[in-house]
Structure formats: structure tokens, C-alpha cells
Design an enzyme around this catalytic site. Structure first.
Site, PDB file in Angstrom:
ATOM      1  N   ASP A  67      18.238  49.363  -6.035  1.00 27.91           N
ATOM      2  CA  ASP A  67      18.830  48.493  -7.088  1.00 27.91           C
ATOM      3  C   ASP A  67      20.224  47.971  -6.809  1.00 27.91           C
ATOM      4  O   ASP A  67      20.688  47.244  -7.113  1.00 27.91           O
ATOM      5  CB  ASP A  67      18.694  48.831  -8.523  1.00 27.91           C
ATOM      6  N   ASP A  70      20.383  45.527  -3.512  1.00 29.12           N
ATOM      7  CA  ASP A  70      19.651  44.079  -3.227  1.00 29.12           C
ATOM      8  C   ASP A  70      20.477  42.920  -3.573  1.00 29.12           C
ATOM      9  O   ASP A  70      20.603  42.025  -2.729  1.00 29.12           O
ATOM     10  CB  ASP A  70      18.502  44.246  -4.233  1.00 29.12           C
ATOM     11  N   ASP A  88      15.958  40.300 -10.479  1.00 28.17           N
ATOM     12  CA  ASP A  88      16.703  41.588 -10.665  1.00 28.17           C
ATOM     13  C   ASP A  88      16.892  42.023 -12.080  1.00 28.17           C
ATOM     14  O   ASP A  88      16.668  43.297 -12.403  1.00 28.17           O
ATOM     15  CB  ASP A  88      18.063  41.343  -9.906  1.00 28.17           C
ATOM     16  N   ASP A  92      15.022  45.258 -13.564  1.00 28.79           N
ATOM     17  CA  ASP A  92      16.063  46.458 -14.141  1.00 28.79           C
ATOM     18  C   ASP A  92      15.648  46.978 -15.366  1.00 28.79           C
ATOM     19  O   ASP A  92      15.522  48.057 -15.844  1.00 28.79           O
ATOM     20  CB  ASP A  92      17.424  45.804 -14.178  1.00 28.79           C
TER      21      ASP A  92
END
Length: 190
Positions: A67, A70, A88, A92
Site C-alpha cells: 500500500d 503503489d 487504492d 484501503d
């Protein structure tokens, strides 16, 4: 914006440049890294549920690392786009939920409840920012953002203090949510 995000992120991204260069040359899509990170978090959450803390820590740390890289990879590739940002943010939320749900399902009643409260307030922190941005306002304030929550959880797993980590995540998320509500009210009341 938290200290970790403001001060440490630029240093982190400088230090991972060789990895980003390697991934960029290999034409790795940042969205693949995003989804791989979610898979790592799901696996780590399963190990957390099973009380297999070493493997839980390993996979959750890999998920957190994915994470963290990226977006940097997308910026390096010049492939930063709205879909990647959307994906994303969506992953998350799942990544925030899975470990806390695993703890809740595998804990006695009090810490099961605390874990769910930590999840709700963590989501509140993220939602407050997203909603403010949807209304055209930037809301990057708060003491305890996502990186702090993840580091706290990982440290709690590593040192065998998951209950303490949950309490810190709950309290930190609650304080950050209040900070964001207060900041938004001040900005929109002018």
C-alpha cells in the site's frame, strides 16, 4: 496531516527508489501492487484470526508495504490516474477492516467490541476526509491517520500487545475524527 505522513513519507519514497525503478522497468502495474497488498492483508488477517502472530505480522507488513509503494510507483511510471486512486482508496477500507474484524471474531467480548469500535472510528476518520473532499474542501488534518493506525497494529502484533494496540487505535481514531469535524466546521463557518 500527521507527522508520519508529512515528515517521513518523502524519506521513505527516496529510500525505495531502487525498488520502484525495478518495478517500473518490469512494467508492473501499480493497480496490481494495490490488489496484491489486499491479498496479503487478507492472508495476514486470517493468521491473526488463528492467533498465528508471526505469519500475521509478516503478511500484514507486506500488505502495508504494498500500500505504501503503489502510489509512488504510479507517480514514477506517470500512470497516476483517477481509477488507480479510487481503487487504492477502496482497497484501503477493506485493508483497514479485515485485521480488526479478525481480532473481533477471535477475541473475548470486551476486546471484540473494542475492535469493532476501533474499526468504526477508523472508517469515520477516512470518511470525514473523503466527504469533505467531495464537498470541495481539503481536510488533511489529524493526529492519528492510517499510517499511525497500521504501525500501531503491527507493533501490537509484534510485541504481543494487541489489546493495547486496539485501545490506542480506538483513542487515536476518535481524537482524529473529532479534529477533522472541528476543522471542517471552522472552515465552513467562515
Amino acid at each position: 496531516m500527521s507527522y508520519l505522513v508529512r515528515e517521513l513519507k518523502p524519506h521513505f519514497e527516496r529510500n525505495i527508489q531502487p525498488l520502484l525503478t525495478l518495478l517500473s522497468k518490469a512494467h508492473v502495474d501499480p493497480n496490481v501492487i494495490t490488489l496484491l497488498g489486499l491479498v496479503f492483508v487478507i492472508v495476514g488477517s486470517f493468521f491473526l484470526y488463528m492467533h498465528t502472530y508471526f505469519w500475521s505480522f509478516v503478511f500484514l507488513a507486506l500488505g502495508g508495504f504494498a500500500d505504501a509503494i503503489d502510489g509512488a510507483l504510479a507517480r514514477k511510471n506517470g500512470s497516476k490516474n483517477e481509477f488507480g486512486a479510487f481503487l487504492d482508496s477502496l482497497t484501503d477500507r477493506f485493508s483497514d477492516a479485515f485485521p480488526l474484524i479478525a481480532i473481533s471474531l477471535s477475541s473475548e467480548k470486551l476486546f471484540s467490541f473494542i475492535s469493532l469500535l476501533a474499526l468504526v472510528f477508523s472508517f469515520g476518520v477516512s470518511y470525514a476526509r473523503a466527504r469533505a473532499e467531495g464537498l470541495g474542501h481539503e481536510l488533511k488534518v489529524g493526529l492519528f491517520e492510517r499510517p499511525e493506525r497500521w504501525i500501531t497494529l503491527l507493533l501490537g502484533i509484534l510485541i504481543g500487545a494487541i489489546e493495547l494496540a486496539l485501545m490506542v487505535i480506538l483513542l487515536g481514531s476518535f481524537i482524529t475524527l473529532i479534529q477533522r469535524v472541528y476543522a471542517f466546521k471552522n472552515r465552513t463557518s467562515r
